[in-house]
Design a protein around this motif. Structure first.
Motif, PDB file in Angstrom:
ATOM      1  N   ALA A  57       0.836  -1.308  -0.033  1.00  0.00           N
ATOM      2  CA  ALA A  57       0.101   0.199   0.025  1.00  0.00           C
ATOM      3  C   ALA A  57       1.024   1.327   0.032  1.00  0.00           C
ATOM      4  CB  ALA A  57      -0.815   0.151   1.171  1.00  0.00           C
ATOM      5  N   LEU A  65      -2.404   7.903   4.322  1.00  0.00           N
ATOM      6  CA  LEU A  65      -2.635   6.642   5.401  1.00  0.00           C
ATOM      7  C   LEU A  65      -3.895   6.814   6.220  1.00  0.00           C
ATOM      8  CD1 LEU A  65      -1.351   4.197   6.514  1.00  0.00           C
ATOM      9  CD2 LEU A  65       0.143   5.402   7.735  1.00  0.00           C
ATOM     10  N   GLU A  69      -6.515   3.883   5.914  1.00  0.00           N
ATOM     11  CA  GLU A  69      -5.959   2.976   6.881  1.00  0.00           C
ATOM     12  C   GLU A  69      -6.718   1.622   6.718  1.00  0.00           C
ATOM     13  OE1 GLU A  69      -5.033   2.614  11.655  1.00  0.00           O
ATOM     14  OE2 GLU A  69      -5.178   4.864  10.616  1.00  0.00           O
ATOM     15  N   VAL A  72      -4.650  -1.310   5.225  1.00  0.00           N
ATOM     16  CA  VAL A  72      -3.449  -1.813   6.009  1.00  0.00           C
ATOM     17  C   VAL A  72      -3.465  -3.275   6.355  1.00  0.00           C
ATOM     18  CG1 VAL A  72      -2.061  -1.507   7.670  1.00  0.00           C
ATOM     19  CG2 VAL A  72      -2.575   0.558   6.493  1.00  0.00           C
ATOM     20  N   ILE A  78       3.715  -1.456   3.970  1.00  0.00           N
ATOM     21  CA  ILE A  78       3.445  -0.225   3.773  1.00  0.00           C
ATOM     22  C   ILE A  78       4.393   0.624   3.491  1.00  0.00           C
ATOM     23  CG2 ILE A  78       2.707   2.107   5.242  1.00  0.00           C
ATOM     24  CD1 ILE A  78       1.445   0.024   7.331  1.00  0.00           C
ATOM     25  N   PRO A  84       5.537   7.399   9.228  1.00  0.00           N
ATOM     26  CA  PRO A  84       4.315   7.210   9.784  1.00  0.00           C
ATOM     27  C   PRO A  84       3.770   7.726  11.207  1.00  0.00           C
ATOM     28  CG  PRO A  84       5.553   5.088   9.670  1.00  0.00           C
ATOM     29  CD  PRO A  84       6.348   6.076   9.293  1.00  0.00           C
ATOM     30  N   LYS A  90       3.144  -4.182  10.131  1.00  0.00           N
ATOM     31  CA  LYS A  90       3.430  -4.493   8.895  1.00  0.00           C
ATOM     32  C   LYS A  90       4.835  -3.844   8.417  1.00  0.00           C
ATOM     33  CE  LYS A  90      -0.629  -5.953   7.664  1.00  0.00           C
ATOM     34  NZ  LYS A  90      -1.007  -7.048   6.911  1.00  0.00           N
ATOM     35  N   LEU A  92       7.741  -1.672   7.101  1.00  0.00           N
ATOM     36  CA  LEU A  92       7.713  -0.322   6.762  1.00  0.00           C
ATOM     37  C   LEU A  92       8.761  -0.070   5.574  1.00  0.00           C
ATOM     38  CD1 LEU A  92       6.847   2.568   7.048  1.00  0.00           C
ATOM     39  CD2 LEU A  92       8.793   3.008   8.566  1.00  0.00           C
TER      40      LEU A  92
END
Length: 191
Positions: A57, A65, A69, A72, A78, A84, A90, A92
């Motif tokens: 994503a 985001l 969201e 996610v 992500i 963030p 998840k 990054l």
């Protein structure tokens, strides 16, 4: 070599990526982008290929985001171009244009941000460990071999370099890009 095709907006193209063994695809959740995919259609794409390809994503910023969201939980990674606003469970992928002293699972070095602009990078890749660097920005079948040989990154990410028009991916351009990556990798110059 890890290969990601970003800006996927079409179920058929997503399925094609799985058939030719692309490592990952990116779904863009930044409304001003011509590669933006609405949540409902993104879910259809995800359902069609889940488990056969890593799904990113892609968010430009925290506003994107927060607005999207809910997606996610359905993706594997992500990718965002700023820190963030909270931690997610998840991996990054931090989009960067220089050195950022923030831990991330991967650093996507991208000067282009979808504008098909290739820029030579510093040889040391801003000090990031090569095994955690994905290079993006203006890549295509003509320059990806150069990038792979010079920088030896973990992966490469393509978007505009495989489009026949803005936001429209082309199977033949994708196939040629992937074939070039594999050919260069098979030359044995990469670790």
């Amino acid at each position: 070599m890890f290969i990601k095709v970003c800006g996927i907006r079409d179920v058929d193209i997503a399925i094609f990526l799985t058939e030719i063994g692309v490592s990952a695809m990116g779904l863009v959740f930044h409304k001003p982008s011509f590669r933006y995919v609405p949540i409902d259609y993104a879910i259809r794409i995800i359902e069609a290929v889940r488990g056969r390809i890593a799904i990113f994503a892609v968010f430009k910023d925290n506003r994107d985001l927060m607005e999207h969201e809910e997606i996610v939980d359905l993706v594997d990674f992500i990718q965002i171009y700023e820190l963030p606003y909270r931690n997610f469970e998840k991996p990054l992928v931090l989009g960067v244009r220089g050195r950022v002293d923030h831990p991330a699972d991967y650093y996507l070095i991208d000067y282009s941000m979808g504008r098909n602009l290739f820029v030579d990078l510093p040889d040391d890749l801003f000090g990031y460990p090569r095994e955690r660097v994905i290079i993006s920005g203006g890549l295509n079948e003509s320059n990806v071999g150069y990038v792979m040989r010079k920088y030896r990154p973990f992966g490469v990410d393509v978007s505009s370099g495989v489009e026949i028009e803005r936001g429209v991916k082309d199977r033949e351009l994708i196939r040629r890009f992937v074939d070039t990556v594999r050919r260069v990798q098979d030359e044995g110059f990469l670790r």
